[in-house]
Design a protein around this motif. Structure first.
Motif, PDB file in Angstrom:
ATOM      1  N   ALA A  37     -36.742  12.376 -26.298  1.00 52.37           N
ATOM      2  CA  ALA A  37     -37.280  12.258 -27.660  1.00 52.37           C
ATOM      3  C   ALA A  37     -37.360  13.625 -28.336  1.00 52.37           C
ATOM      4  CB  ALA A  37     -38.659  11.604 -27.623  1.00 52.37           C
ATOM      5  N   GLU A  38     -37.759  14.663 -27.590  1.00 53.42           N
ATOM      6  CA  GLU A  38     -37.824  16.010 -28.166  1.00 53.42           C
ATOM      7  C   GLU A  38     -36.433  16.529 -28.518  1.00 53.42           C
ATOM      8  OE1 GLU A  38     -41.822  17.693 -25.925  1.00 53.42           O
ATOM      9  OE2 GLU A  38     -39.866  18.001 -24.992  1.00 53.42           O
ATOM     10  N   LYS A  39     -35.455  16.264 -27.655  1.00 57.27           N
ATOM     11  CA  LYS A  39     -34.082  16.674 -27.940  1.00 57.27           C
ATOM     12  C   LYS A  39     -33.542  15.938 -29.162  1.00 57.27           C
ATOM     13  CE  LYS A  39     -32.718  17.866 -23.242  1.00 57.27           C
ATOM     14  NZ  LYS A  39     -31.825  17.547 -22.128  1.00 57.27           N
ATOM     15  N   PHE A  40     -33.860  14.643 -29.270  1.00 52.60           N
ATOM     16  CA  PHE A  40     -33.429  13.844 -30.419  1.00 52.60           C
ATOM     17  C   PHE A  40     -34.035  14.421 -31.705  1.00 52.60           C
ATOM     18  CE2 PHE A  40     -33.675  10.313 -33.388  1.00 52.60           C
ATOM     19  CZ  PHE A  40     -32.428   9.725 -33.250  1.00 52.60           C
ATOM     20  N   ASP A  41     -35.343  14.695 -31.693  1.00 51.91           N
ATOM     21  CA  ASP A  41     -36.024  15.249 -32.867  1.00 51.91           C
ATOM     22  C   ASP A  41     -35.408  16.583 -33.282  1.00 51.91           C
ATOM     23  OD1 ASP A  41     -37.702  13.086 -32.795  1.00 51.91           O
ATOM     24  OD2 ASP A  41     -39.446  14.187 -32.032  1.00 51.91           O
ATOM     25  N   LEU A  42     -35.122  17.439 -32.320  1.00 50.53           N
ATOM     26  CA  LEU A  42     -34.548  18.742 -32.621  1.00 50.53           C
ATOM     27  C   LEU A  42     -33.154  18.609 -33.233  1.00 50.53           C
ATOM     28  CD1 LEU A  42     -34.777  21.828 -32.458  1.00 50.53           C
ATOM     29  CD2 LEU A  42     -33.760  21.661 -30.177  1.00 50.53           C
ATOM     30  N   THR A  43     -32.342  17.709 -32.690  1.00 51.29           N
ATOM     31  CA  THR A  43     -30.993  17.508 -33.215  1.00 51.29           C
ATOM     32  C   THR A  43     -31.037  16.962 -34.633  1.00 51.29           C
ATOM     33  OG1 THR A  43     -30.196  17.088 -30.973  1.00 51.29           O
ATOM     34  CG2 THR A  43     -28.793  16.368 -32.775  1.00 51.29           C
ATOM     35  N   VAL A  44     -31.904  15.983 -34.876  1.00 52.46           N
ATOM     36  CA  VAL A  44     -32.041  15.420 -36.229  1.00 52.46           C
ATOM     37  C   VAL A  44     -32.531  16.490 -37.193  1.00 52.46           C
ATOM     38  CG1 VAL A  44     -33.361  13.778 -37.626  1.00 52.46           C
ATOM     39  CG2 VAL A  44     -32.351  13.038 -35.472  1.00 52.46           C
ATOM     40  N   THR A  45     -33.509  17.269 -36.786  1.00 51.60           N
ATOM     41  CA  THR A  45     -34.071  18.300 -37.659  1.00 51.60           C
ATOM     42  C   THR A  45     -33.025  19.333 -38.057  1.00 51.60           C
ATOM     43  OG1 THR A  45     -36.239  18.008 -36.622  1.00 51.60           O
ATOM     44  CG2 THR A  45     -35.891  20.042 -37.852  1.00 51.60           C
ATOM     45  N   THR A  46     -32.222  19.789 -37.114  1.00 53.80           N
ATOM     46  CA  THR A  46     -31.212  20.800 -37.450  1.00 53.80           C
ATOM     47  C   THR A  46     -30.128  20.224 -38.366  1.00 53.80           C
ATOM     48  OG1 THR A  46     -30.045  20.351 -35.373  1.00 53.80           O
ATOM     49  CG2 THR A  46     -31.585  22.197 -35.391  1.00 53.80           C
ATOM     50  N   ALA A  47     -29.733  18.975 -38.123  1.00 55.11           N
ATOM     51  CA  ALA A  47     -28.730  18.346 -38.994  1.00 55.11           C
ATOM     52  C   ALA A  47     -29.286  18.153 -40.401  1.00 55.11           C
ATOM     53  CB  ALA A  47     -28.275  17.018 -38.403  1.00 55.11           C
ATOM     54  N   VAL A  48     -30.549  17.738 -40.499  1.00 54.87           N
ATOM     55  CA  VAL A  48     -31.169  17.530 -41.815  1.00 54.87           C
ATOM     56  C   VAL A  48     -31.307  18.866 -42.553  1.00 54.87           C
ATOM     57  CG1 VAL A  48     -33.337  16.870 -42.948  1.00 54.87           C
ATOM     58  CG2 VAL A  48     -32.339  15.391 -41.206  1.00 54.87           C
ATOM     59  N   GLU A  49     -31.676  19.927 -41.850  1.00 55.17           N
ATOM     60  CA  GLU A  49     -31.778  21.238 -42.495  1.00 55.17           C
ATOM     61  C   GLU A  49     -30.427  21.674 -43.062  1.00 55.17           C
ATOM     62  OE1 GLU A  49     -33.414  23.885 -39.597  1.00 55.17           O
ATOM     63  OE2 GLU A  49     -35.431  23.056 -39.797  1.00 55.17           O
ATOM     64  N   PHE A  50     -29.361  21.445 -42.300  1.00 57.72           N
ATOM     65  CA  PHE A  50     -28.032  21.781 -42.798  1.00 57.72           C
ATOM     66  C   PHE A  50     -27.702  20.974 -44.047  1.00 57.72           C
ATOM     67  CE2 PHE A  50     -23.567  20.606 -43.088  1.00 57.72           C
ATOM     68  CZ  PHE A  50     -22.981  21.860 -43.247  1.00 57.72           C
ATOM     69  N   LEU A  51     -27.946  19.666 -44.005  1.00 55.65           N
ATOM     70  CA  LEU A  51     -27.623  18.811 -45.145  1.00 55.65           C
ATOM     71  C   LEU A  51     -28.444  19.177 -46.374  1.00 55.65           C
ATOM     72  CD1 LEU A  51     -27.260  15.382 -43.337  1.00 55.65           C
ATOM     73  CD2 LEU A  51     -25.458  16.659 -44.509  1.00 55.65           C
ATOM     74  N   ARG A  52     -29.721  19.473 -46.184  1.00 54.86           N
ATOM     75  CA  ARG A  52     -30.564  19.839 -47.324  1.00 54.86           C
ATOM     76  C   ARG A  52     -30.128  21.165 -47.941  1.00 54.86           C
ATOM     77  NH1 ARG A  52     -36.434  17.984 -45.023  1.00 54.86           N
ATOM     78  NH2 ARG A  52     -36.280  15.822 -45.735  1.00 54.86           N
ATOM     79  N   SER A  53     -29.641  22.072 -47.122  1.00 52.81           N
ATOM     80  CA  SER A  53     -29.184  23.350 -47.677  1.00 52.81           C
ATOM     81  C   SER A  53     -27.873  23.185 -48.441  1.00 52.81           C
ATOM     82  CB  SER A  53     -29.018  24.386 -46.560  1.00 52.81           C
ATOM     83  OG  SER A  53     -27.948  24.029 -45.707  1.00 52.81           O
TER      84      SER A  53
END
Length: 140
Positions: A37-53
Motif C-alpha cells: 500500500a505504501e509503494k502504491f501510494d508513492l507511485t501514484v503520488t509521483t505520477a500525479v505530481e508529474f501530471l499536475r506540473s
C-alpha cells in the motif's frame, strides 16, 4: 589449614561467561517495512505530481485512493472512477494490483502498470489520449 584464595572480580568489559566483546541481545533498529500500500501510494503520488506540473487543468483535481469499487460495471471491475463534476479521480488499489497481467512480476513493471492507470484516468478526465499527457516522458 589451607586458605582459599578468592578469584578476582571480572572487569566490566567481559560479557557473560567471561567472553570478550559480546554483542547485545537486541539488534539495532531496522528500517520500517515498506508495504504494498505504501509503494502504491508513492507511485501514484509521483505520477500525479508529474501530471499536475505538466497540465494546469489537473492542479485542482483531487486524486484519491480507494480499496475497491462498490460494484462492477459492464466492462468488469473498474480500476478508477472519474468524477468530473466534483473534480475528483479515485484509483482503486486492489483491482489495479490484483487484476494486472504483468509479463514480468517485479517492482519496475508493477510501478509502470500503476503509473499507466494514473495516466489513463487523468486522460479520461481531460478527454485526451493518455500518450498526449506526457509525450516527452516516453521518448528515449
Amino acid at each position: 589449614m589451607r586458605r582459599r584464595v578468592r578469584a578476582a572480580a571480572r572487569p566490566d568489559r567481559h560479557g557473560r561467561h567471561g567472553r570478550l566483546d559480546r554483542s547485545s541481545v537486541v539488534r539495532p533498529p531496522l528500517p520500517a517495512i515498506e508495504t504494498r500500500a505504501e509503494k502504491f501510494d508513492l507511485t501514484v503520488t509521483t505520477a500525479v505530481e508529474f501530471l499536475r506540473s505538466a497540465w494546469p487543468e489537473l492542479r485542482e483535481v483531487r486524486f484519491d485512493i480507494g480499496w475497491m469499487p462498490e460494484a462492477a460495471d459492464d466492462d468488469g471491475i473498474p480500476r478508477w472512477d472519474v468524477q468530473s463534476e466534483q473534480k475528483r479521480i479515485i484509483l482503486f488499489r486492489l483491482p489495479i494490483e490484483r487484476l494486472a497481467r504483468l509479463h514480468h512480476n517485479d517492482d519496475l513493471h508493477r510501478r509502470m502498470m500503476i503509473e499507466s492507470c494514473v495516466f489513463r484516468a487523468a486522460a479520461e478526465y481531460l478527454d485526451r489520449d493518455p500518450w498526449d499527457l506526457g509525450p516527452d516522458r516516453f521518448r528515449f
